[in-house]
Design an enzyme around this catalytic site. Structure first.
Site, PDB file in Angstrom:
ATOM      1  N   GLY A 108       6.819  -5.015  15.794  1.00 34.43           N
ATOM      2  CA  GLY A 108       7.704  -5.329  14.673  1.00 34.43           C
ATOM      3  C   GLY A 108       8.071  -4.064  13.931  1.00 34.43           C
ATOM      4  O   GLY A 108       7.324  -3.068  13.962  1.00 34.43           O
ATOM      5  N   ASN A 159       5.209  -3.404  -3.840  1.00 31.58           N
ATOM      6  CA  ASN A 159       4.668  -4.769  -3.950  1.00 31.58           C
ATOM      7  C   ASN A 159       3.826  -4.942  -5.219  1.00 31.58           C
ATOM      8  O   ASN A 159       3.409  -6.057  -5.527  1.00 31.58           O
ATOM      9  CB  ASN A 159       3.840  -5.147  -2.713  1.00 31.58           C
ATOM     10  CG  ASN A 159       2.455  -4.527  -2.751  1.00 31.58           C
ATOM     11  OD1 ASN A 159       2.317  -3.361  -3.099  1.00 31.58           O
ATOM     12  ND2 ASN A 159       1.447  -5.302  -2.419  1.00 31.58           N
ATOM     13  N   ILE A 216      -0.628 -10.197  10.825  1.00 25.57           N
ATOM     14  CA  ILE A 216      -0.579 -10.198   9.359  1.00 25.57           C
ATOM     15  C   ILE A 216      -0.181 -11.573   8.811  1.00 25.57           C
ATOM     16  O   ILE A 216      -0.223 -11.793   7.615  1.00 25.57           O
ATOM     17  CB  ILE A 216       0.328  -9.084   8.801  1.00 25.57           C
ATOM     18  CG1 ILE A 216       1.785  -9.334   9.157  1.00 25.57           C
ATOM     19  CG2 ILE A 216      -0.118  -7.721   9.296  1.00 25.57           C
ATOM     20  CD1 ILE A 216       2.725  -8.522   8.264  1.00 25.57           C
ATOM     21  N   LYS A 248      10.994  -6.579  -2.354  1.00 29.40           N
ATOM     22  CA  LYS A 248      10.152  -5.377  -2.326  1.00 29.40           C
ATOM     23  C   LYS A 248      10.961  -4.081  -2.319  1.00 29.40           C
ATOM     24  O   LYS A 248      10.486  -3.052  -2.772  1.00 29.40           O
ATOM     25  CB  LYS A 248       9.203  -5.402  -1.121  1.00 29.40           C
ATOM     26  CG  LYS A 248       8.088  -6.433  -1.268  1.00 29.40           C
ATOM     27  CD  LYS A 248       7.113  -6.375  -0.107  1.00 29.40           C
ATOM     28  CE  LYS A 248       6.110  -7.505  -0.194  1.00 29.40           C
ATOM     29  NZ  LYS A 248       5.099  -7.450   0.859  1.00 29.40           N
ATOM     30  N   GLY A 304       9.882  -4.338  10.608  1.00 28.28           N
ATOM     31  CA  GLY A 304      10.412  -4.764   9.308  1.00 28.28           C
ATOM     32  C   GLY A 304       9.666  -4.068   8.187  1.00 28.28           C
ATOM     33  O   GLY A 304       8.976  -3.062   8.392  1.00 28.28           O
ATOM     34  N   GLY A 305       9.781  -4.619   6.980  1.00 25.82           N
ATOM     35  CA  GLY A 305       9.155  -4.013   5.806  1.00 25.82           C
ATOM     36  C   GLY A 305       7.643  -3.934   5.932  1.00 25.82           C
ATOM     37  O   GLY A 305       7.036  -2.917   5.564  1.00 25.82           O
TER      38      GLY A 305
END
Ligand code: ATR
Length: 276
Positions: free
Chosen positions: A127, A87, A218, A66, A129-130
């Site tokens: 979190g 994405n 998610i 991504k 992250g991406g």
């Protein structure tokens, strides 16, 4: 002739994107074919150039490309630029434009649970992250009152806040600190990889949440993570990762075709496939 679409990733064999996009093409009587493409680690550029050369209509990008796909875009949508991750790509008139539908897809999936009322809400993102980045940047535009980030590595969370705070008030917390402060939040969003393909792992305990907190994960495999089970046992309203997955796909389909697909149908297809 059918227009080609696809998803570039590694691994890719378990992707459910071909299932829902091919069904949406068929249902909308469009000549499209969507395929999964396994791309070797250093070959993302070649894959993108190849898809452009053969006249594909667009593609999705998933883990781990991504961010590394960005240099191969001819143009970037402002939100994708802010997030630093693509994405979805649209190929039109020989030009590739990169988008990020992950964050907006998450917001769209959450809206009905809140009766579309984001104002005044206190949010905790777990979190950094991406995935957290896309969700944070999109949620920051909804009018929520406060949005904190808890992460194992504090510097990663601080970087997200610095890059895309949009004027929103945010604190960065350790996972332990977040666990002690859970009663403060109206919405808690789990974005780490902890709990993926495991029913025994969760990044934090949810014993301290208040009743009716909206708790999202998610992850959609397993459908109901340990995190969500614990949330439900403590009186939360829960949302699995399926809804975000479906909404990000629907936004991508709309960018390619101009048509909003039937998201309830997409959801059912994914749930059937997951055996839920
Ligand atoms: P994605 O793009 O799917 O968000 P990522 O960028 O690799 O994936 O981010 C993974 C997230 O899961 C990070 O927040 C990571 O925490 P660190 O920033 O400290 O690495 C979190 N994560 C992964 N394994 C974890 C673990 N065992 N305990 C706590 N957090 C974990």
């Amino acid at each position: 002739m059918k227009k080609l679409y696809g998803v570039l990733g590694n691994p890719i064999e378990h992707s459910m994107s071909p299932l829902i996009h091919n069904d949406a093409f068929k249902r909308n009587e469009l000549e499209g074919e969507y395929l999964p493409f396994l791309v070797e680690e250093n070959a993302i550029g070649k894959a993108v150039i190849g898809l452009k050369a053969i006249g594909a209509g667009g593609f999705n990008v998933t883990v781990p490309f991504k961010e590394s796909v960005i240099p191969y875009m001819d143009a970037l949508d402002p939100f994708a630029k802010e997030v630093g991750a693509v994405n979805t790509a649209v190929i039109k008139d020989g030009l590739i434009t990169g988008y990020n539908t992950d964050g907006p897809g998450f917001v769209k999936s959450l809206a009905p649970l809140l009766d579309h009322q984001f104002a005044g809400k206190r949010v905790l993102v777990i979190g950094a992250g991406g995935a957290a980045r896309g969700i944070y940047c999109a949620m920051a535009k909804t009018g929520v009152e406060k949005m904190d980030i808890a992460n194992r590595t504090l510097s990663a969370a601080k970087k997200i806040v610095a890059d895309c705070h949009n004027g929103i008030h945010s604190s960065v917390l350790s996972l332990d600190e977040a666990e002690k402060a859970l009663g403060f939040y109206d919405i808690i969003i789990q974005t780490t990889s902890v709990g993926l393909s495991s029913l025994h792992e969760s990044p934090i305990s949810l014993l301290g949440i208040k009743e009716k907190t909206v708790v999202c994960d998610i992850i959609y495999n397993p459908l109901k993570t340990k995190f969500l089970c614990e949330a439900e046992n403590n009186g939360a309203v829960i949302q699995t990762g399926v809804d975000m997955f479906v909404q990000q796909a629907a936004l991508a389909f709309e960018l390619w075709t101009g048509i909003s697909p039937n998201t309830e149908r997409m959801r059912q297809l994914v749930l059937e496939k997951l055996g839920g």
